[in-house]
Design a protein around this motif. Sequence first.
Motif, mmCIF file in Angstrom:
data_model
loop_
_atom_site.group_PDB
_atom_site.id
_atom_site.type_symbol
_atom_site.label_atom_id
_atom_site.label_comp_id
_atom_site.label_asym_id
_atom_site.label_seq_id
_atom_site.Cartn_x
_atom_site.Cartn_y
_atom_site.Cartn_z
ATOM 1 N N UNK A 1 0.831 -1.195 0.000
ATOM 2 C CA UNK A 1 0.000 0.000 0.000
ATOM 3 C C UNK A 1 0.865 1.243 0.000
ATOM 4 N N UNK A 2 0.264 2.361 -0.366
ATOM 5 C CA UNK A 2 1.021 3.602 -0.490
ATOM 6 C C UNK A 2 1.131 4.378 0.817
ATOM 7 N N UNK A 3 0.306 4.035 1.805
ATOM 8 C CA UNK A 3 0.242 4.790 3.055
ATOM 9 C C UNK A 3 0.844 3.959 4.189
ATOM 10 N N UNK A 4 1.966 4.421 4.719
ATOM 11 C CA UNK A 4 2.675 3.659 5.758
ATOM 12 C C UNK A 4 1.829 3.504 7.019
ATOM 13 N N UNK A 5 1.113 4.560 7.417
ATOM 14 C CA UNK A 5 0.285 4.475 8.616
ATOM 15 C C UNK A 5 -0.848 3.467 8.432
ATOM 16 N N UNK A 6 -1.438 3.434 7.244
ATOM 17 C CA UNK A 6 -2.506 2.476 6.964
ATOM 18 C C UNK A 6 -1.974 1.047 7.052
ATOM 19 N N UNK A 7 -0.765 0.829 6.560
ATOM 20 C CA UNK A 7 -0.176 -0.510 6.646
ATOM 21 C C UNK A 7 0.097 -0.886 8.095
ATOM 22 N N UNK A 8 0.442 0.093 8.918
ATOM 23 C CA UNK A 8 0.642 -0.199 10.340
ATOM 24 C C UNK A 8 -0.677 -0.600 11.003
ATOM 25 N N UNK A 9 -1.767 0.075 10.648
ATOM 26 C CA UNK A 9 -3.082 -0.285 11.195
ATOM 27 C C UNK A 9 -3.416 -1.728 10.830
ATOM 28 N N UNK A 10 -3.202 -2.081 9.568
ATOM 29 C CA UNK A 10 -3.486 -3.445 9.119
ATOM 30 C C UNK A 10 -2.568 -4.440 9.808
ATOM 31 N N UNK A 11 -1.300 -4.094 9.976
ATOM 32 C CA UNK A 11 -0.354 -5.014 10.616
ATOM 33 C C UNK A 11 -0.744 -5.279 12.066
ATOM 34 N N UNK A 12 -1.254 -4.261 12.759
ATOM 35 C CA UNK A 12 -1.742 -4.463 14.127
ATOM 36 C C UNK A 12 -2.914 -5.446 14.123
ATOM 37 N N UNK A 13 -3.832 -5.289 13.163
ATOM 38 C CA UNK A 13 -4.959 -6.215 13.063
ATOM 39 C C UNK A 13 -4.475 -7.629 12.756
ATOM 40 N N UNK A 14 -3.493 -7.744 11.881
ATOM 41 C CA UNK A 14 -2.924 -9.066 11.588
ATOM 42 C C UNK A 14 -2.375 -9.696 12.868
ATOM 43 N N UNK A 15 -1.749 -8.874 13.687
ATOM 44 C CA UNK A 15 -1.240 -9.379 14.957
ATOM 45 C C UNK A 15 -2.351 -9.902 15.850
ATOM 46 N N UNK A 16 -3.502 -9.237 15.848
ATOM 47 C CA UNK A 16 -4.636 -9.728 16.622
ATOM 48 C C UNK A 16 -5.100 -11.082 16.102
ATOM 49 N N UNK A 17 -5.023 -11.276 14.810
ATOM 50 C CA UNK A 17 -5.409 -12.560 14.231
ATOM 51 C C UNK A 17 -4.415 -13.664 14.584
ATOM 52 N N UNK A 18 -3.172 -13.274 14.893
ATOM 53 C CA UNK A 18 -2.154 -14.261 15.234
ATOM 54 C C UNK A 18 -0.939 -14.257 14.335
ATOM 55 N N UNK A 19 -0.871 -13.307 13.394
ATOM 56 C CA UNK A 19 0.304 -13.202 12.523
ATOM 57 C C UNK A 19 1.411 -12.471 13.278
ATOM 58 N N UNK A 20 2.524 -13.141 13.498
ATOM 59 C CA UNK A 20 3.658 -12.505 14.156
ATOM 60 C C UNK A 20 4.210 -11.404 13.270
ATOM 61 N N UNK A 21 4.648 -10.303 13.867
ATOM 62 C CA UNK A 21 5.186 -9.183 13.092
ATOM 63 C C UNK A 21 6.346 -9.622 12.204
ATOM 64 N N UNK A 22 7.136 -10.590 12.670
ATOM 65 C CA UNK A 22 8.277 -11.083 11.897
ATOM 66 C C UNK A 22 7.855 -11.853 10.649
ATOM 67 N N UNK A 23 6.581 -12.248 10.588
ATOM 68 C CA UNK A 23 6.089 -12.991 9.433
ATOM 69 C C UNK A 23 5.293 -12.114 8.465
ATOM 70 N N UNK A 24 5.211 -10.815 8.765
ATOM 71 C CA UNK A 24 4.518 -9.868 7.884
ATOM 72 C C UNK A 24 5.569 -9.164 7.038
ATOM 73 N N UNK A 25 5.501 -9.366 5.729
ATOM 74 C CA UNK A 25 6.502 -8.806 4.812
ATOM 75 C C UNK A 25 5.874 -7.673 4.007
ATOM 76 N N UNK A 26 6.392 -6.460 4.199
ATOM 77 C CA UNK A 26 5.905 -5.266 3.495
ATOM 78 C C UNK A 26 6.570 -5.217 2.123
ATOM 79 N N UNK A 27 5.756 -5.315 1.078
ATOM 80 C CA UNK A 27 6.277 -5.337 -0.294
ATOM 81 C C UNK A 27 6.339 -3.957 -0.928
#
Length: 216
Positions: A154-180
């Motif tokens: 995505x083009x917005x870094x803050x928006x990607x952080x919001x999504x990454x926090x939600x991914x963490x709630x689902x159980x995705x470890x931050x180390x397994x989230x790869x920002x492309x």
Amino acid sequence: MRIGILGTGAVGQTFGTRLRNLDHDVTLGARETGNPRALEWAEAHAAQCGTFAEAVTGADLVINATAGQYAVNALEMAGGNPVLAGKVVLDVSNPLDFSTGELRLSVCNTDSVGEQLQRAFPDARIVKSLNTVNGTVMVEPTLVPGQHTIFVAGNDADAKRVVTVLLGEFGWAASNVLDLGGIEASRGMEMYLPLWVSILRALDGNLAFNINVIQG
């Protein structure tokens, strides 16, 4: 958060159920008022349902769980750019086209659904993620043992952080989230789907799988 989900199918309901279990305020959006699937789900999960526009109104986060071919239309029905301005929109859709009897992508190579959405709604903050795994794995990554990778773009870094926090709630470890990077990375993420289908067939229909990016 107050989360509006566009789409009443299996993916939309899977998201809704997981989010309700995490105590988020969820509205499941359909194209028309009184959608039977939305009503049944909302009653069973002490949640709300309504039209796409009603799901988006007041939402802190919008999840597009409609089919990729109809995603732009769905967000237009939700109110378009004026309503979506500033909102984080998590797009989990894929441009799958089975109209010829075999899997094709309705858009690829030079464009993607993620990019189409960002162009159509320039003031929305589109983030592509979770489209490379099955719906249940999206919200329950522990269904796949070991370490495995999920992507965000995505083009917005803050928006990607919001999504990454939600991914963490689902159980995705931050180390397994790869920002492309930017939303143009949606092309590769969506074009992975034909390979995903081939892997699914090779695994005799077992949906609980994913890939892991290992850096040497």
